[in-house]
Design an enzyme around this catalytic site. Structure first.
Site, PDB file in Angstrom:
ATOM      1  N   ASP A 182      -6.706  -8.283   4.417  1.00 14.77           N
ATOM      2  CA  ASP A 182      -5.899  -9.084   3.490  1.00 14.77           C
ATOM      3  C   ASP A 182      -5.339 -10.350   4.140  1.00 14.77           C
ATOM      4  O   ASP A 182      -4.767 -11.199   3.458  1.00 14.77           O
ATOM      5  CB  ASP A 182      -4.747  -8.242   2.932  1.00 14.77           C
ATOM      6  CG  ASP A 182      -5.258  -7.131   2.019  1.00 14.77           C
ATOM      7  OD1 ASP A 182      -6.366  -7.278   1.477  1.00 14.77           O
ATOM      8  OD2 ASP A 182      -4.551  -6.127   1.863  1.00 14.77           O
ATOM      9  N   SER A 185       0.836  -1.210   0.000  1.00 15.02           N
ATOM     10  CA  SER A 185       0.000   0.000   0.000  1.00 15.02           C
ATOM     11  C   SER A 185       0.870   1.258   0.000  1.00 15.02           C
ATOM     12  O   SER A 185       0.607   2.221  -0.722  1.00 15.02           O
ATOM     13  CB  SER A 185      -0.889   0.024   1.246  1.00 15.02           C
ATOM     14  OG  SER A 185      -1.809  -1.026   1.193  1.00 15.02           O
TER      15      SER A 185
HETATM   16  C1  S3P Z   1      -5.562  -1.389  -0.053  1.00 16.67           C
HETATM   17  C2  S3P Z   1      -6.774  -1.433   0.557  1.00 16.67           C
HETATM   18  C3  S3P Z   1      -7.529  -2.663   0.790  1.00 16.67           C
HETATM   19  C4  S3P Z   1      -6.663  -3.902   0.629  1.00 16.67           C
HETATM   20  C5  S3P Z   1      -5.783  -3.825  -0.587  1.00 16.67           C
HETATM   21  C6  S3P Z   1      -4.873  -2.609  -0.510  1.00 16.67           C
HETATM   22  C7  S3P Z   1      -4.895  -0.087  -0.234  1.00 16.67           C
HETATM   23  O1  S3P Z   1      -8.575  -2.725  -0.145  1.00 16.67           O
HETATM   24  O2  S3P Z   1      -7.448  -5.053   0.575  1.00 16.67           O
HETATM   25  O3  S3P Z   1      -4.986  -4.984  -0.679  1.00 16.67           O
HETATM   26  O4  S3P Z   1      -3.665  -0.057  -0.500  1.00 16.67           O
HETATM   27  O5  S3P Z   1      -5.568   0.941  -0.117  1.00 16.67           O
HETATM   28  P1  S3P Z   1     -10.007  -2.020   0.135  1.00 16.67           P
HETATM   29  O6  S3P Z   1      -9.748  -0.572   0.256  1.00 16.67           O
HETATM   30  O7  S3P Z   1     -10.847  -2.323  -1.053  1.00 16.67           O
HETATM   31  O8  S3P Z   1     -10.513  -2.658   1.391  1.00 16.67           O
END
Ligand code: S3P
Length: 450
Positions: free
Chosen positions: A336, A40
């Site tokens: 995740d 992220s």
């Molecule tokens: C992420 C947010 C999450 C996560 C993804 C990465 C991000 O998704 O599952 O792997 O970097 O903002 P969601 O915002 O759809 O929950």
């Protein structure tokens, strides 16, 4: 002492089979592990670097396929990004609102974060036209969750199924600030709207039903944006048109990648692993709380703050696990990690319930269905709920043929389950791990052989 575990990779056509053979005498895992950079934070560092003025230096960037997709999209729009490596990546940004119109389709590959966050940026570049797409998985994932708030801001976006599926066409335009009440706790939705708000004149607020990861807020602030956070209402406000200046970003290790080793160390008897340099931002540490509830023996060492993000080394020693119930506000903080948490629950006493996690159905795969189906093939007793999983602990896993279903987190969860399964497990489609963890197999081999 060698454990004689055989972890091998076999290439068949364009697919990799990961074969894990557990020795009859059992095994124990030992070692120090360096995990890859946070996915992220890596995406956000590349994106903010690309749209800020001046130079951004990124240390510890994740070299997975997903950040590569982000880098390639922003290079197509004029950002100069040096070849990706973990030591240092230099991004020369174009300046706020100054992305160039690409003469090719922007391809986000498998990466929902690339596509959803980028849409907020593209929609707010007046007078430029963009087309965006992704791989088979991404083209079936819902984009309406970001397209709707952007359209409320005045964005011009078109796509299949009521503008909800990629490929999408975007005509950049002047956007209006809004207060968006998101129906889901999603950092991708929150970040998309905040990034779009950067180009408006006024304040854009996002309120979410539970707090999702806050890396965008932290990094936007570090780059010079004015951000207000109201923890009472889970709201974030951004002031439009800031002066965004390139920064040095140090990316901590990804707790979502550390989770595989935390659970491996917890479930494989007589193991001890030290996982170094793990990002322990409180919006991401739901997995540590869930494992503590289950009786895992995990300690935080050397806690520190690195470039605005809390970091620690995590030591795990194997222990007896108990079942627990995981639901409500903790879910976005371990979203995740649910497939690997299901693996932990197989080796816990009692029945573990995971609820309020319907979001997992629209990840890289339908992770509720795929987790249950693949682990049940090995002998687990996992019952799918509409919004979660019910896992009966204490079953014996037996190695067999399983499939990642092209989902990186499923591939790695199955490999960890295989460490505690009798005989040989073959994981088809193991190349998916490279999305977030290119060195996963090498590290797995290292801790089994030490
Ligand atoms: C992420 C947010 C999450 C996560 C993804 C990465 C991000 O998704 O599952 O792997 O970097 O903002 P969601 O915002 O759809 O929950």
């Amino acid at each position: 002492m060698s454990n004689n575990v055989v972890v091998t990779l076999k290439n068949i056509a364009n697919q990799q089979n990961l074969i894990v053979r557990r020795p009859e005498a059992g095994l124990s895992l030992q070692g120090r592990i360096q995990i890859p950079g946070d996915k992220s934070i890596s995406h956000r560092a590349l994106m903010l670097g690309a749209i800020a003025s001046g130079e951004t230096r990124i240390k510890g960037l994740l070299l997975g396929e997903d950040p590569r997709s982000t880098a390639s999209c922003f290079r197509q729009m004029g950002a100069e990004i040096s070849p990706l490596n973990t030591d240092e990546v230099i991004v020369k940004g174009v300046g706020l609102g100054l992305l160039q119109e690409p003469n090719e389709v922007l391809n986000a590959g498998n990466s929902g974060t690339t596509l959803r966050l980028m849409l907020g940026i593209l929609a707010s570049q007046p007078g430029r036209f963009f087309t965006v797409t992704g791989d088979n998985s991404l083209r079936s994932r819902p984009m309406s969750r970001v397209v709707k708030p952007l359209q409320q801001m005045g964005a011009k976006i078109w796509g299949r199924k009521g503008d909800s599926l990629a490929p999408l066409a975007v005509r950049g335009t002047e956007l209006q600030p809004i207060h968006y009440h998101s129906p889901i706790a999603s950092a991708q939705v929150k970040s998309c709207v905040l990034l779009a708000g950067l180009m408006t004149t006024g304040e854009t607020t996002v309120t979410e039903p539970a707090l999702s990861r806050d890396h965008s807020e932290r990094m936007l602030q570090a780059f010079g944006a004015k951000i207000k956070v109201d923890p009472e209402t889970n709201s974030v406000t951004i002031q439009g048109r800031p002066k965004l200046e390139g920064q040095t970003v140090i990316v901590p290790g990804d707790i979502s990648s550390a989770a595989f080793w935390l659970i491996a160390g917890a479930i494989v008897p007589d193991s001890e692993l030290l996982i170094e340099n793990v990002g322990v931002n409180p919006t991401r540490t739901g997995i540590l709380e869930a494992l503590a509830m289950m009786g895992a023996n995990i300690t935080k060492e050397n806690e520190r703050e690195v470039a605005g993000e809390p970091v620690a080394d995590l030591r795990v020693r194997s222990s007896k696990l108990q079942s627990c119930t995981i639901s409500g506000d903790i879910i976005p903080r371990l979203i995740d990690e649910i497939p690997i948490l299901a693996v932990a629950a197989i080796f816990a006493e009692g029945t573990t319930i995971i609820k309020d996690a319907a979001e997992l159905r629209v990840k890289e795969s339908d992770r509720l269905a795929v987790t249950a189906n693949q682990l049940n093939r090995m002998g687990a007793k996992i019952h799918e709920l509409p919004d979660g999983l019910e896992i009966t602990g204490g079953t014996t896993l037996i190695g067999t043929e399983v499939d990642s279903c092209t989902d990186h987190r499923i591939a790695m969860s199955l490999a960890i389950a295989a460490l505690n399964a009798k005989g040989t497990t073959t994981i088809h489609g193991a190349e998916a791990a490279a999305i977030s963890y290119p060195d996963f197999v090498t590290t797995l081999q290292g801790i089994c052989e030490s």
